[in-house]
Design an enzyme around this catalytic site. Sequence first.
Site, PDB file in Angstrom:
ATOM      1  N   GLY A 186       0.809  -1.216   0.000  1.00  0.00           N
ATOM      2  CA  GLY A 186       0.000   0.000   0.000  1.00  0.00           C
ATOM      3  C   GLY A 186       0.840   1.262   0.000  1.00  0.00           C
ATOM      4  O   GLY A 186       0.553   2.220  -0.731  1.00  0.00           O
ATOM      5  N   CYS A 187       1.899   1.264   0.794  1.00  0.00           N
ATOM      6  CA  CYS A 187       2.771   2.440   0.884  1.00  0.00           C
ATOM      7  C   CYS A 187       3.520   2.662  -0.431  1.00  0.00           C
ATOM      8  O   CYS A 187       3.759   3.808  -0.834  1.00  0.00           O
ATOM      9  CB  CYS A 187       3.757   2.274   2.035  1.00  0.00           C
ATOM     10  SG  CYS A 187       2.944   2.124   3.645  1.00  0.00           S
ATOM     11  N   THR A 188       3.875   1.592  -1.088  1.00  0.00           N
ATOM     12  CA  THR A 188       4.563   1.713  -2.372  1.00  0.00           C
ATOM     13  C   THR A 188       3.653   2.329  -3.424  1.00  0.00           C
ATOM     14  O   THR A 188       4.055   3.246  -4.157  1.00  0.00           O
ATOM     15  CB  THR A 188       5.051   0.327  -2.839  1.00  0.00           C
ATOM     16  OG1 THR A 188       5.968  -0.203  -1.882  1.00  0.00           O
ATOM     17  CG2 THR A 188       5.738   0.427  -4.194  1.00  0.00           C
ATOM     18  N   ALA A 195       3.234   6.105  -2.652  1.00  0.00           N
ATOM     19  CA  ALA A 195       4.421   6.905  -2.976  1.00  0.00           C
ATOM     20  C   ALA A 195       4.605   7.036  -4.482  1.00  0.00           C
ATOM     21  O   ALA A 195       4.986   8.112  -4.983  1.00  0.00           O
ATOM     22  CB  ALA A 195       5.658   6.271  -2.342  1.00  0.00           C
TER      23      ALA A 195
END
Length: 229
Positions: free
Chosen positions: A119-121, A124
């Site tokens: 999710g963070c990838t 970003a």
Amino acid sequence: MSKKSRTKSSKTSSGSPTAKKKALKTRASIPAKPAKTPRTPASKSAVTLAKPGSHRAASKQLNSSKSVSPPAKAKSGLAEGQKAPSFRLPRDGGDVVTLADYAGQKLVLFFYPRADTPGCTREAIDFTRLAGAFAAAGTAVLGVSADPLKAQEKFRDKHKLGIPLISDETHQMLEAYGAWGEKSMYGKSFLGILRTTILVGADGKLARIWRNVRVDGHADEVLEAARSL
């Protein structure tokens, strides 16, 4: 006395009123046997309720009700319209970033739980994809997590991210912006980073706050909000 006389005498004595009264008294003194109490359907239902299976089912319901956790809550009472909390933290590449560096311009701070997770990838990468559009709208973008600088730099290089990544290992900035709080997973509660995005206006005040962010389409929504300021 002859045999006939004795027989007649016994019959006469047994049939007298006095003998009958004695017999009735004797019968009345003998206690009656208690009647058997028949089993009723109610006793059967009581046995059914006491079966072990019903207790196990009740325990499961109680356990499931306890496992329901409340939504993630932040400790900070930060609200839109308030002045943005100041910060001074290291970023990838070894430089130091402060809120004062962005005075007079709009700033997006997106707080993500952990570098290089799915999710963070995606989040970003989406902000990197829109970096030019944010710059055209007079808005800078910073990514913030509690990862050490080495992890941030590895994350940046692996996915070719074009936005600065801040490391807040002490959680001071995360707490100040309400991005640190109670979370739950598999029925267990713990403290961690709450996926949050903050849009700071050119006046240094909080223009928009997104809590419990869903990644898909989020960066585009933030861009539209920045353009509207």
